[in-house]
Enzyme design. Structure first.
Site: not given
Length: 214
Positions: A123, A141
Site C-alpha cells: 500500500k 487503505d
C-alpha cells in the site's frame, strides 16, 4: 448479467473520475523523501495528525542522510503522538539507512525496490508511486477497502485481494479512483454513521446498514 455488471462498474468509475480528477493526497510534503515518511507514518493514523507531527521532524532531519544517523530516542519523541510511534521510529530510521547504503541516497521509484525498505509495504509503495509519479496503481487503505466492499466491487477479506479485484475491474484511472475512494470514505462513506444523504453513488451501494432516504 456480466454486461450489466460491467456497465455498473463503468458508471461508478465515470462518477468518481469526474468528481475527483484533480484530487491529491491531504498529506503535506515538499519532496519524495517527505512524502515517503508521511505515508509510512499515516498507517493507522490520520493525515491531520501526520501533518501536525512532520514539520518538526523534517526540520530536525531534512533528508535521508540526517535521518539515517538520527537518535531513535529523539525520533520517538518527535513522533510520539502518532499511532505505533515506537515501530514507526525504528522503521523510518532503518529505511533512511537502507536508502543511503543500498541506493546511494536516492529513494527508488520502483515498486519492488520500495517494498524492500523498512516500513514500506504494498500500500505504501503504491501510494508513493501514484501520488509522486502519477502511476496507474490502486492502493488499498481502510477507506478504499470499506468503499470497495460497500459498492460491491470486492468481497475479498484482505487489502491485497481487494486490490486485485479493483485492478481487474478498473484498467485505467486507478490513481484517480484511489484518491476518490479515500476522500469519499473519509468524509462521506464513513465507517460509523456514513453520510448517506450526501452520497452521490447511493443507488450503487450494497451496504446492509445504509440509511433509508425519504
Amino acid at each position: 448479467m456480466k454486461s450489466l455488471q460491467k456497465c455498473r462498474y463503468k458508471q461508478i468509475e465515470k462518477i468518481f473520475v469526474e468528481r475527483y480528477k484533480d484530487a491529491k493526497t491531504e498529506l503535506n510534503y515538499k519532496n519524495l523523501y517527505e512524502l515517503l515518511i508521511c505515508v509510512i507514518l499515516s498507517a493507522q493514523c490520520t493525515d491531520k495528525r501526520v501533518n501536525l507531527i512532520t514539520p518538526a521532524l523534517f526540520k530536525s532531519y531534512p533528508n535521508v542522510y540526517s535521518l539515517s544517523k538520527a537518535s531513535l530516542k529523539d525520533v520517538k519523541e518527535l513522533i510520539k503522538s502518532c499511532s505505533f510511534f515506537n515501530n514507526k521510529a525504528k522503521n523510518i530510521i532503518a529505511m533512511a539507512k537502507q536508502v543511503v547504503d543500498k541506493f546511494n541516497g536516492e529513494i527508488p521509484l520502483n515498486q519492488e525496490e520500495l517494498k524492500s525498505l523498512s516500513g514500506v509495504g504494498q500500500k505504501t509503495a503504491n501510494v508513493v508511486l501514484l501520488e509522486y509519479c502519477g502511476k496507474n496503481l490502486m492502493a488499498v487503505d481502510t477507506h478504499v477497502f470499506r468503499v470497495s466492499h460497500r459498492l460491491g466491487l470486492s468481497k475479498a477479506s484482505n487489502p491485497e485481494s481487494t486490490e486485485k479485484d479493483l485492478n481487474r475491474i478498473f484498467k485505467q484511472n486507478r490513481a484517480i479512483l484511489h484518491q476518490g475512494f479515500v476522500l469519499f470514505g473519509r468524509y462521506i462513506c464513513k465507517a460509523i454513521k456514513p453520510e448517506c444523504k450526501e452520497c452521490f453513488v447511493y443507488d450503487f451501494c450494497k451496504y446492509d446498514n445504509k440509511m433509508e432516504l425519504k
